[in-house]
Design an enzyme around this catalytic site. Structure first.
Site, PDB file in Angstrom:
ATOM      1  N   GLU A 262      23.655  -0.023  -0.638  1.00  0.00           N
ATOM      2  CA  GLU A 262      23.400  -0.227   0.800  1.00  0.00           C
ATOM      3  C   GLU A 262      24.715   0.123   1.475  1.00  0.00           C
ATOM      4  OE1 GLU A 262      24.297  -1.698   3.908  1.00  0.00           O
ATOM      5  OE2 GLU A 262      23.557  -3.730   3.489  1.00  0.00           O
TER       6      GLU A 262
ATOM      7  N   CYS B 222      26.867  -4.160   8.970  1.00  0.00           N
ATOM      8  CA  CYS B 222      26.285  -2.855   8.687  1.00  0.00           C
ATOM      9  C   CYS B 222      25.173  -2.537   9.676  1.00  0.00           C
ATOM     10  CB  CYS B 222      25.781  -2.777   7.251  1.00  0.00           C
ATOM     11  SG  CYS B 222      24.831  -4.201   6.763  1.00  0.00           S
TER      12      CYS B 222
END
Lengths: 485, 485
Positions: free
Chosen positions: B231, B268
């Protein structure tokens, strides 16, 4: 006249571009409309059966009965994916309503559904000119998922591939699919160029470990890596327990010979290793067994590879020849049974357990059934693994060891013959495949070409149908954590 | 005293070996027993809350309230995976009874269930010292799946990692888990060595594109490639429609500033791009908005990277500074708002749309809302994409374009804040992740660490519990094609 000339780079660019342009419209069709299109493809292939089977027989040396059966499997598979589409579980639709009291803190309305990945390149196999080729399982599952398919034809059956491709394209067009949702390309360079094209979102492949790994490496090394589903090699070990060897020696010998020689040994599920108790005399029975007649392989390249690999095995110090046909070195190809001991096998696993694609198998005689789980642990990932046992055998440890190595574990069967069902699993750890969590046969194969998207607090009018509150598609959904059928 | 010294190669070998030895026993526990063990870990972490939050505050500069909330999220998540285990859908159990009349030919009894992949290496993140670190979502989902975890600690919070690891190990042991099912390793070389170890079956990572891609390449280049769930980066574009800009300008400006500066821009899911109608004057409002005070980043390395990337953006010919804090170049770090036009953005997408990890965002002024879908198409894969719209907006094309780019599409929200639920999707096409079909947050994250195994004609006594005829675990199953809850 249908062309089978190598597709140029310019044509690959055009074909992938058209596929990418077709992707939104194909993905946006209702599942029922895509099911209808798959049914139209199946109908068209059935209608062209005699022509296609004739072409296939000319190009592959496979007998007509086998080819007819394989075409039936292919159209059955297309229709079965139609059922998967209308049933709707493949969408994995989930709705979590907004909840101010969600324990980790108020949550928004979240709705998640599987959507198509985008254009997929499928590399066809040589050994199943219908079921793992142009309109085979990879194509059917990718189209079902809503992904356009660029099909790289196998050079072993180019005219069949071109003609099948024409029929698929025409049937899809007739069913209202957007232009470009399916196309066939020819030539290794064209396949590689398609896999490297930035608009392509996944690859699928059935074939050798070397070929599959090379393509996996290309897919993984792209600036934007993409999933690559390679179904590759397997020696499909079979373990015969002492009790089974004592109770059913003839049945086991007959079944084994039938399975490893079926289709001239050109199945990825061919049982290439047979572990037998040394004391049971199965090796003697195999030495005396009647082997089928020599038969031509699919093509000269495969035959050349078989002759070379078989020679390596025959020449190995640990191997003795148990039985062989009348014409072991030439073409067509005779079945051959080789033998070694468990002790010798342990000392040369890499050399002895590598796949030999063709009608050859290696029998390994063991002394003690307690060794079997440890022998299983020596093997690489497999598509299948089999136990030939008896009612009273306590082989839980062996079954567990095999489940850790293989995608499918059989009891008292033979691995050739892979039924297309909901619970089928045709996959396994590397080198059986490059994606151990997936299958290339059975209805679960569709999952490879999907990716989930969540919508947060999205107005109904912008939600995919499967996520609208009143469930207009009538699909199973997980609502606030509870599965509703 | 807990060690945070770099783990030696010899220790990595020992740790992975122990994990591999523990895998069968951990995987063979009933789902309920694994759920209990996860609950014990959660309880032990809760009990150690004050100590852990204190350590985290010292090492990460994050405020105590945020850290307490994150620890709560972490233990909630462990318990939620316990519920996933007892509910049982994650097993995807399927039974096809033998059927002589199966249309493609008689089928054997086939039963398929998800089983654990084997030992997993998890690379912890810097920015969530609890929820994406030692006992975070990757660890929780891998342990839940039945996989041992080798956790590579992030160097940003080594003492916290070591202490959390001790607590996890002790809690698992107390709950009857086999030794070695969890261990923490320190140092980049140790992480790489673990990922390369032949007994490791998958990797998971949260962090930068550069770091994640390097590890993905290692995982893919192994003699036996393994799945790698990275990720990575995302700029989380937000699109403001003219109607929304007209109706809710202050709310949008306030929400945007709050979201991109939250946690000093170190999420993120930080909205790094804001597309606004040029005519609406949102840029002027942003220029006049009150930005939060400067605050220290997680560590010097991140701060250095932020200063460098921010300078690149500020110096770009297409970019002007809209607003900035008092101390733009030094440490601690001030929020900065940059601006450009849609036309200039189109000409420099690669430079302007790359992630800037820290409290900076780029505003892109567009002239015509009809451009928005095409602007969305210019972007790479994203974790999230957002529309700020109004009730009457017809933005179906924009929503569709964003669904093709992102794992989660939001309406009138802000992407920071990722709830842990069943329908959550935290993933997306590359470079958001290396595995677009998966999520690292929410209950579906468990699927990453499973692989299906089919059993053919297997006697009941050798079948996994979920596949036995009387369904002793009471899990949902697909029987002869029909989903039974």
């Amino acid at each position: 006249m249908t062309t089978t000339a190598e597709t140029t780079q310019a044509d690959v660019d055009r074909i992938v571009g058209t596929a990418a342009a077709a992707a939104p419209a194909w993905g946006a069709l209702t599942p029922a409309a895509r099911a209808e299109a798959l049914g139209a493809v199946a109908d068209a292939l059935d209608a062209a059966g005699p022509e296609l089977v004739g072409l296939a027989a000319e190009e592959t040396h496979l007998p007509e009965a086998r080819l007819k059966g394989e075409l039936f499997r292919t159209t059955f598979q297309l229709r079965l994916f139609g059922e998967v589409l209308t049933e709707g579980s493949y969408l994995d639709a989930r709705i979590d309503h907004a909840d101010a009291d969600w324990p980790m803190g108020a949550r928004p309305d979240l709705r998640r559904v599987n959507e198509p990945l985008g254009p997929v390149v499928v590399f066809a196999a040589s050994n199943f000119p219908f079921a793992f080729s142009v309109a085979g399982g990879d194509t059917a599952s990718a189209l079902a998922a809503g992904c356009p398919v660029i099909l790289k034809a196998h050079p072993g059956h180019p005219r069949l591939s071109a003609r099948t491709g024409e029929i698929v394209v025409e049937a899809l067009r007739g069913a209202g699919a957007p232009d470009g949702v399916f196309a066939v390309v020819f030539g290794q360079d064209a396949g590689t160029a398609a896999l490297e094209h930035p608009a392509v979102r996944a690859g699928a492949f059935t074939g050798s470990i070397g070929g599959g790994r090379a393509l996996f490496d290309i897919a993984s090394a792209r600036p934007e890596p993409i999933p690559f589903y390679g179904e590759m090699g397997s020696v499909n070990p079979t373990f015969v327990t002492p009790a089974a060897a004592a109770a059913r020696p003839d049945e086991i010998v007959t079944g084994f010979v039938g399975s490893f020689t079926m289709g001239v040994g050109q199945f990825c599920t061919k049982p290439g290793l047979l572990f037998v108790p040394a004391a049971a005399g199965l090796a003697d029975r195999l030495a005396a067994a009647s082997l089928p007649a020599a038969a031509p392989m699919l093509n000269d390249r495969l035959h050349g590879g078989y002759v070379e690999r078989l020679a390596e095995l025959r020449d190995h110090a640990a191997v003795r020849v148990l039985a062989e046909g009348a014409d072991p070195a030439g073409s067509p190809t005779s079945p051959t049974v080789l033998a070694t001991t468990a002790e010798q096998f342990r000392g040369a696993v890499d050399e002895l357990a590598a796949e030999c694609f063709g009608p050859t198998a290696l029998v390994i005689e063991y002394d003690d059934a307690a060794e079997l789980p440890a022998l299983a642990e020596l093997l690489e990932g497999q598509l299948t693994a089999t136990v030939q046992g008896s009612e009273d055998d306590d082989v839980a440890d062996l079954v567990d060891a095999l489940a850790g190595k293989a995608g499918r574990v059989l009891w008292n069967g033979w691995p050739t013959g892979v039924s297309v069902t909901h619970a089928q699993q045709h996959g396994g750890p590397y080198p059986a495949t490059t994606a151990p969590g997936t299958t290339s046969v059975g209805t679960a194969a569709i999952s490879r070409f999907l990716r989930p998207v969540a919508y947060q607090d999205m107005p109904e009018r912008f939600l995919p149908a499967a996520l609208r509150e009143n469930n207009p598609l009538g699909v199973p959904r997980r609502v606030d954590g509870v599965l509703e059928v």
